[in-house]
Design a protein around this motif. Structure first.
Motif, PDB file in Angstrom:
ATOM      1  N   GLU A   1       0.719  -1.268  -0.014  1.00  0.00           N
ATOM      2  CA  GLU A   1      -0.044   0.108   0.336  1.00  0.00           C
ATOM      3  C   GLU A   1       0.588   1.678   0.355  1.00  0.00           C
ATOM      4  N   ILE A   2       0.215   2.313  -0.296  1.00  0.00           N
ATOM      5  CA  ILE A   2       1.175   3.972  -0.412  1.00  0.00           C
ATOM      6  C   ILE A   2       0.573   4.477  -0.313  1.00  0.00           C
ATOM      7  N   SER A   3       0.623   5.199   0.707  1.00  0.00           N
ATOM      8  CA  SER A   3      -0.466   6.481   1.467  1.00  0.00           C
ATOM      9  C   SER A   3       0.447   7.132   0.815  1.00  0.00           C
TER      10      SER A   3
ATOM     11  N   ASP B   1       4.472   3.148  10.025  1.00  0.00           N
ATOM     12  CA  ASP B   1       4.118   2.325  10.889  1.00  0.00           C
ATOM     13  C   ASP B   1       3.172   1.534  10.506  1.00  0.00           C
ATOM     14  N   ASP B   2       2.907   0.105  10.864  1.00  0.00           N
ATOM     15  CA  ASP B   2       1.495  -0.461  10.031  1.00  0.00           C
ATOM     16  C   ASP B   2      -0.279   0.227  10.580  1.00  0.00           C
ATOM     17  N   LYS B   3       0.304   0.725  11.829  1.00  0.00           N
ATOM     18  CA  LYS B   3      -0.781   1.344  12.570  1.00  0.00           C
ATOM     19  C   LYS B   3      -1.271   3.194  11.745  1.00  0.00           C
ATOM     20  N   LYS B   4      -0.460   3.755  10.608  1.00  0.00           N
ATOM     21  CA  LYS B   4      -0.096   5.115   9.532  1.00  0.00           C
ATOM     22  C   LYS B   4       0.014   5.574  10.961  1.00  0.00           C
ATOM     23  N   ASN B   5       1.078   5.578  12.051  1.00  0.00           N
ATOM     24  CA  ASN B   5       1.462   6.190  12.821  1.00  0.00           C
ATOM     25  C   ASN B   5       2.883   6.558  12.432  1.00  0.00           C
ATOM     26  N   ILE B   6       2.943   8.095  12.226  1.00  0.00           N
ATOM     27  CA  ILE B   6       4.322   8.803  11.009  1.00  0.00           C
ATOM     28  C   ILE B   6       5.338   8.846  12.603  1.00  0.00           C
ATOM     29  N   PHE B   7       6.851   8.927  12.184  1.00  0.00           N
ATOM     30  CA  PHE B   7       7.881   8.704  12.835  1.00  0.00           C
ATOM     31  C   PHE B   7       8.634   9.126  12.150  1.00  0.00           C
ATOM     32  N   ILE B   8       8.690  10.770  12.470  1.00  0.00           N
ATOM     33  CA  ILE B   8       9.472  12.554  11.915  1.00  0.00           C
ATOM     34  C   ILE B   8      10.915  12.525  12.529  1.00  0.00           C
ATOM     35  N   ALA B   9      12.068  12.353  11.927  1.00  0.00           N
ATOM     36  CA  ALA B   9      13.650  13.029  12.456  1.00  0.00           C
ATOM     37  C   ALA B   9      13.606  13.922  12.280  1.00  0.00           C
ATOM     38  N   ASN B  10      13.764  14.673  13.522  1.00  0.00           N
ATOM     39  CA  ASN B  10      13.493  16.470  13.261  1.00  0.00           C
ATOM     40  C   ASN B  10      14.592  16.899  13.495  1.00  0.00           C
ATOM     41  N   SER B  11      15.357  17.081  12.386  1.00  0.00           N
ATOM     42  CA  SER B  11      16.874  17.789  12.871  1.00  0.00           C
ATOM     43  C   SER B  11      17.200  18.643  13.352  1.00  0.00           C
ATOM     44  N   TYR B  12      16.297  19.844  13.230  1.00  0.00           N
ATOM     45  CA  TYR B  12      16.838  21.135  13.620  1.00  0.00           C
ATOM     46  C   TYR B  12      16.558  20.972  15.307  1.00  0.00           C
TER      47      TYR B  12
ATOM     48  N   GLN C   1      16.702  18.138  17.073  1.00  0.00           N
ATOM     49  CA  GLN C   1      17.012  17.314  17.957  1.00  0.00           C
ATOM     50  C   GLN C   1      16.727  15.884  18.216  1.00  0.00           C
ATOM     51  N   ARG C   2      15.673  15.604  17.815  1.00  0.00           N
ATOM     52  CA  ARG C   2      15.014  14.687  18.635  1.00  0.00           C
ATOM     53  C   ARG C   2      14.059  13.497  17.274  1.00  0.00           C
ATOM     54  N   ILE C   3      13.806  12.703  17.781  1.00  0.00           N
ATOM     55  CA  ILE C   3      12.638  11.907  17.096  1.00  0.00           C
ATOM     56  C   ILE C   3      10.819  11.577  17.771  1.00  0.00           C
ATOM     57  N   VAL C   4      10.180  12.237  16.675  1.00  0.00           N
ATOM     58  CA  VAL C   4       8.582  12.645  17.080  1.00  0.00           C
ATOM     59  C   VAL C   4       7.604  11.694  16.395  1.00  0.00           C
ATOM     60  N   GLU C   5       6.855  11.347  17.317  1.00  0.00           N
ATOM     61  CA  GLU C   5       5.871  10.233  17.067  1.00  0.00           C
ATOM     62  C   GLU C   5       4.615  10.958  16.847  1.00  0.00           C
ATOM     63  N   ARG C   6       3.498  11.167  15.527  1.00  0.00           N
ATOM     64  CA  ARG C   6       2.520  11.503  15.416  1.00  0.00           C
ATOM     65  C   ARG C   6       1.576  10.837  15.286  1.00  0.00           C
ATOM     66  N   LYS C   7       0.790  10.097  15.638  1.00  0.00           N
ATOM     67  CA  LYS C   7      -0.280   9.011  15.520  1.00  0.00           C
ATOM     68  C   LYS C   7      -0.817   9.737  14.972  1.00  0.00           C
ATOM     69  N   TYR C   8      -1.715   8.620  14.421  1.00  0.00           N
ATOM     70  CA  TYR C   8      -3.137   8.139  13.334  1.00  0.00           C
ATOM     71  C   TYR C   8      -3.688   9.267  13.235  1.00  0.00           C
ATOM     72  N   ASN C   9      -4.501  10.445  12.882  1.00  0.00           N
ATOM     73  CA  ASN C   9      -4.903  11.582  12.808  1.00  0.00           C
ATOM     74  C   ASN C   9      -4.451  12.005  14.022  1.00  0.00           C
ATOM     75  N   ALA C  10      -3.890  12.210  14.806  1.00  0.00           N
ATOM     76  CA  ALA C  10      -3.755  12.948  16.031  1.00  0.00           C
ATOM     77  C   ALA C  10      -3.218  14.875  15.392  1.00  0.00           C
ATOM     78  N   ASN C  11      -3.904  15.425  16.695  1.00  0.00           N
ATOM     79  CA  ASN C  11      -3.394  16.362  16.687  1.00  0.00           C
ATOM     80  C   ASN C  11      -2.081  17.456  16.594  1.00  0.00           C
ATOM     81  N   GLU C  12      -1.158  16.624  17.120  1.00  0.00           N
ATOM     82  CA  GLU C  12       0.276  16.537  17.685  1.00  0.00           C
ATOM     83  C   GLU C  12       1.049  15.674  18.159  1.00  0.00           C
ATOM     84  N   GLY C  13       2.480  15.669  18.077  1.00  0.00           N
ATOM     85  CA  GLY C  13       3.319  14.521  18.148  1.00  0.00           C
ATOM     86  C   GLY C  13       3.436  14.366  19.652  1.00  0.00           C
TER      87      GLY C  13
END
Length: 128
Positions: A25-27, A56-67, A69-81
């Protein structure tokens, strides 16, 4: 220019399968410019220098937020990470990241982070 025209007119775009598929699947997820539409910054609904993602399989997005200095997880349909790794300043200590630029997970939910300015790959235990 041709690719831009095709992306702007998706009815002219097709995908042909010429080898065994490894993608089921491509989203396409379009976020507003500048993070989550809230401008560049450090709040949990903002990004600053997003350079790598993992979905991931649940459509949660993990972002390498370079500037930031963190990895942020944004749950599917969430307003913030939420911060899952880093966010402790810019250094090369074991609990810190210094320009993370890529990430991946293994089958045990360990996250591997390419930490650019520290010239290292770090492994963290993250429950997803």
């Amino acid at each position: 220019m041709k690719i831009t025209q095709q992306l702007n007119n998706p009815s002219n775009t097709s995908i042909q399968q010429s080898s065994p598929s490894f993608i089921n699947e491509i989203s396409v997820i379009q976020l507003k410019t500048g993070g989550y539409g809230r401008g560049r910054g450090q709040r949990l609904n903002q990004l600053n220098g997003p350079v790598g993602i993992f979905i991931d399989d649940k459509k949660n997005i993990f972002i390498a937020n370079s500037y930031n200095q963190r990895i942020v997880e944004r749950k599917y349909n969430a307003n913030e990470g939420q911060i899952v790794v880093g966010g402790n300043g810019q250094e090369n200590q074991l609990t810190q990241l210094y320009s993370p630029c890529g990430l991946s997970f293994d089958h045990e939910s360990n996250i591997y982070i390419a930490d650019f300015a520290s010239n290292r790959i770090q492994k963290f235990d993250v429950l997803v």
